[in-house]
Design a protein around this motif. Structure first.
Motif, PDB file in Angstrom:
ATOM      1  N   GLU A   6       0.793  -1.190   0.133  1.00 12.26           N
ATOM      2  CA  GLU A   6      -0.051   0.031  -0.109  1.00 12.26           C
ATOM      3  C   GLU A   6       0.845   1.224   0.080  1.00 12.26           C
ATOM      4  N   SER A   7       0.321   2.290  -0.511  1.00 13.29           N
ATOM      5  CA  SER A   7       0.979   3.712  -0.355  1.00 13.29           C
ATOM      6  C   SER A   7       0.031   4.863  -0.595  1.00 13.29           C
ATOM      7  N   GLY A   8       0.291   6.042  -0.261  1.00 16.44           N
ATOM      8  CA  GLY A   8      -0.591   7.161  -0.516  1.00 16.44           C
ATOM      9  C   GLY A   8      -1.249   7.434   0.974  1.00 16.44           C
ATOM     10  N   GLY A   9      -0.852   7.036   1.872  1.00 19.62           N
ATOM     11  CA  GLY A   9      -1.197   7.720   3.400  1.00 19.62           C
ATOM     12  C   GLY A   9      -0.464   8.941   3.704  1.00 19.62           C
ATOM     13  N   CYS A  22      -2.584   0.356  -3.985  1.00 17.58           N
ATOM     14  CA  CYS A  22      -2.196  -0.939  -3.436  1.00 17.58           C
ATOM     15  C   CYS A  22      -1.713  -1.732  -4.702  1.00 17.58           C
ATOM     16  N   VAL A  23      -0.307  -2.167  -4.657  1.00 11.78           N
ATOM     17  CA  VAL A  23       0.075  -3.073  -5.893  1.00 11.78           C
ATOM     18  C   VAL A  23       0.144  -4.345  -5.638  1.00 11.78           C
ATOM     19  N   VAL A  24      -0.624  -5.236  -6.463  1.00 11.24           N
ATOM     20  CA  VAL A  24      -0.576  -6.647  -6.154  1.00 11.24           C
ATOM     21  C   VAL A  24       0.323  -7.527  -6.907  1.00 11.24           C
ATOM     22  N   SER A  25       1.203  -8.091  -6.273  1.00  8.91           N
ATOM     23  CA  SER A  25       2.115  -9.159  -7.184  1.00  8.91           C
ATOM     24  C   SER A  25       1.889 -10.655  -6.841  1.00  8.91           C
ATOM     25  N   MET A  92      -5.119   2.874  10.262  1.00  8.54           N
ATOM     26  CA  MET A  92      -4.343   2.348   9.270  1.00  8.54           C
ATOM     27  C   MET A  92      -5.229   1.475   8.564  1.00  8.54           C
ATOM     28  N   TYR A  93      -4.782   1.646   7.122  1.00 12.18           N
ATOM     29  CA  TYR A  93      -5.601   1.099   5.990  1.00 12.18           C
ATOM     30  C   TYR A  93      -4.669   0.132   5.333  1.00 12.18           C
ATOM     31  N   TYR A  94      -5.372  -1.069   5.238  1.00  6.59           N
ATOM     32  CA  TYR A  94      -5.067  -2.341   4.543  1.00  6.59           C
ATOM     33  C   TYR A  94      -5.742  -2.646   3.491  1.00  6.59           C
ATOM     34  N   CYS A  95      -4.945  -3.191   2.440  1.00  9.04           N
ATOM     35  CA  CYS A  95      -5.672  -3.907   1.264  1.00  9.04           C
ATOM     36  C   CYS A  95      -5.625  -5.225   1.281  1.00  9.04           C
ATOM     37  N   ALA A  96      -6.347  -5.932   0.772  1.00  9.48           N
ATOM     38  CA  ALA A  96      -6.366  -7.462   1.079  1.00  9.48           C
ATOM     39  C   ALA A  96      -6.968  -8.240  -0.134  1.00  9.48           C
ATOM     40  N   VAL A  97      -6.430  -9.249  -0.453  1.00 13.39           N
ATOM     41  CA  VAL A  97      -7.010 -10.053  -1.629  1.00 13.39           C
ATOM     42  C   VAL A  97      -7.124 -11.426  -1.269  1.00 13.39           C
ATOM     43  N   ASP A  98      -8.396 -12.082  -1.905  1.00 12.68           N
ATOM     44  CA  ASP A  98      -8.669 -13.607  -1.714  1.00 12.68           C
ATOM     45  C   ASP A  98      -8.911 -14.129  -2.829  1.00 12.68           C
ATOM     46  N   ALA A 110      -7.160 -13.817   2.341  1.00 18.74           N
ATOM     47  CA  ALA A 110      -5.671 -14.630   2.667  1.00 18.74           C
ATOM     48  C   ALA A 110      -4.534 -13.944   2.686  1.00 18.74           C
ATOM     49  N   TYR A 111      -4.604 -12.772   1.824  1.00  9.84           N
ATOM     50  CA  TYR A 111      -3.393 -11.852   1.665  1.00  9.84           C
ATOM     51  C   TYR A 111      -3.832 -10.493   2.033  1.00  9.84           C
ATOM     52  N   ARG A 112      -2.641  -9.746   2.595  1.00 11.60           N
ATOM     53  CA  ARG A 112      -2.813  -8.435   3.088  1.00 11.60           C
ATOM     54  C   ARG A 112      -1.533  -7.720   2.909  1.00 11.60           C
ATOM     55  N   GLY A 113      -1.683  -6.365   2.851  1.00  8.68           N
ATOM     56  CA  GLY A 113      -0.179  -5.702   2.842  1.00  8.68           C
ATOM     57  C   GLY A 113      -0.247  -5.483   4.264  1.00  8.68           C
ATOM     58  N   GLN A 114       1.094  -4.288   4.553  1.00  7.36           N
ATOM     59  CA  GLN A 114       1.472  -3.992   5.825  1.00  7.36           C
ATOM     60  C   GLN A 114       0.686  -2.764   6.380  1.00  7.36           C
TER      61      GLN A 114
END
Length: 122
Positions: A6-9, A22-25, A92-98, A110-114
């Motif tokens: 994540e970025s932009g905060g 949020c960039v997902v790889s 704190m803002y988190y992005c997440a993917v499943d 299942a997956y989240r950023g810092q």
């Protein structure tokens, strides 16, 4: 390995705007669900918004009309555009993917950023 960054905060005044990215790889399939959740000190996690695999969007009542979630699958990116920020949005803002479980809360994906910190002052 799936990674989310994540970025932009930042720190802003009430009424101002921010856009989180949020960039997902590392994903091996193109169909997945994604979203944002936040956590303020001393408070429970709160789902902010999610995008289902088919593209449908769900937003929390507390941010509807102020926050817009979008994604760019080609770039592997997720965005959260926030306008009219309020002190209560500080968290704190988190992005997440499943890959499969779109209907569970975003903070259980299942997956989240810092995370990236958003601070709104009056």
């Amino acid at each position: 390995e799936v990674q989310l960054v994540e970025s932009g905060g930042g720190s802003v005044q009430a009424g101002e705007s921010l856009t989180l990215s949020c960039v997902v790889s590392g994903l091996t399939q193109s169909s997945y669900c994604t979203g944002w959740f936040r956590q303020a000190p001393g408070k429970e996690r709160e789902e902010v918004a999610k995008i289902y695999a088919g593209g449908a969007i769900k937003r929390a009542d507390s941010v509807r009309g102020r926050f817009t979630v979008s994604r760019d699958k080609a770039k592997g990116a997720l965005y959260l555009q926030m306008v009219s920020l309020q002190v209560e949005d500080t968290a704190m803002y988190y992005c997440a993917v499943d890959l499969f479980r779109c209907y569970i809360p975003v903070d259980e994906y299942a997956y989240r950023g810092q995370g990236t910190q958003v601070t709104v002052s009056s």
